[in-house]
Structures are given as C-alpha cells and as structure tokens.
Design a protein around this motif. Sequence first.
Motif, PDB file in Angstrom:
ATOM      1  N   LEU A 287       5.208  11.708 -32.847  1.00  0.00           N
ATOM      2  CA  LEU A 287       3.896  11.203 -33.261  1.00  0.00           C
ATOM      3  C   LEU A 287       3.975   9.733 -33.654  1.00  0.00           C
ATOM      4  O   LEU A 287       3.066   8.961 -33.322  1.00  0.00           O
ATOM      5  CB  LEU A 287       3.336  12.052 -34.407  1.00  0.00           C
ATOM      6  CG  LEU A 287       2.986  13.495 -34.031  1.00  0.00           C
ATOM      7  CD1 LEU A 287       2.583  14.293 -35.264  1.00  0.00           C
ATOM      8  CD2 LEU A 287       1.891  13.545 -32.961  1.00  0.00           C
TER       9      LEU A 287
ATOM     10  N   ALA B   9       2.932  11.783 -26.726  1.00  0.00           N
ATOM     11  CA  ALA B   9       2.181  13.037 -26.700  1.00  0.00           C
ATOM     12  C   ALA B   9       2.933  14.138 -25.966  1.00  0.00           C
ATOM     13  O   ALA B   9       2.873  15.305 -26.363  1.00  0.00           O
ATOM     14  CB  ALA B   9       0.810  12.809 -26.059  1.00  0.00           C
TER      15      ALA B   9
ATOM     16  N   LEU C 176      -3.881  11.807 -31.696  1.00  0.00           N
ATOM     17  CA  LEU C 176      -2.561  11.752 -32.320  1.00  0.00           C
ATOM     18  C   LEU C 176      -2.653  11.494 -33.819  1.00  0.00           C
ATOM     19  O   LEU C 176      -1.828  11.991 -34.580  1.00  0.00           O
ATOM     20  CB  LEU C 176      -1.690  10.701 -31.634  1.00  0.00           C
ATOM     21  CG  LEU C 176      -1.321  11.019 -30.179  1.00  0.00           C
ATOM     22  CD1 LEU C 176      -0.594   9.855 -29.538  1.00  0.00           C
ATOM     23  CD2 LEU C 176      -0.483  12.279 -30.099  1.00  0.00           C
TER      24      LEU C 176
END
Length: 120
Positions: free
Chosen positions: A46, A51, A89
Amino acid sequence: MSRLLDEDALRDLLTAVGWDEGARSRFARDFVSLWDTRVQRLTNALDSRDASEAHVVLLSIRSSSRMIGAQVIEATASLILSSLDRHDLDGCARHLGRLDQVGQETCIELATRFPLSASV
C-alpha cells in the motif's frame, strides 16, 4: 464461544486434514507466525501503491483466515479488497490498523488454543 474464531470452520479444517490434530495445530501456528509478515507485506504494497501485490496479500490473508475460522480477519480483509477493487488505495490504508488489531487479537487466541511451543 469466541467472537474471533468460528468453531465450525475449525472443525471443517480438522476434517480437511483427515482428523489430524497435529496438522490443524501446525496450520494454526503457521498462521500466527506469518501474521506480522503478511501485514508488513500489505503495508509495503500500500505504501508503494502496488495494487497487484496488495491484492495477492489480501487474498492470502482472506483465504487462510477462512480456513482457520478467523471470521473477523476474513471480513476485514474482504472490506479492504472491496476498496482495492474500487482502486481506493487510501481507503485500504485506512482499514489496515483495524486488520492488524483483529489479527493480533486472533493470533493471541490461536496461540493460546494451539500453543506455539507444542511439538505435534
């Protein structure tokens, strides 16, 4: 009765390993010993906005949690996966503390139930 562990899932895991208590205990101990590594991998993914790596780690957390009956971890990982599916995110990162908190609590319960020092 535990708010963190699903007894039916623990029984299903025992069935899946052929009623081998030692195998189930090893799975639980492995889950506990890998927890910090998994959370660190997710944090790193992260932080670096990766991702794909975050997805892999979350799937690992969710599937192993389902197998061991760690229902709160599984639900939290699913929530984070939903954020990831929306490419959010930052939303994933906001839930990371909760995931680690319930993970630590679950690991304590698992370590009590399946002692880490047991040689089975």
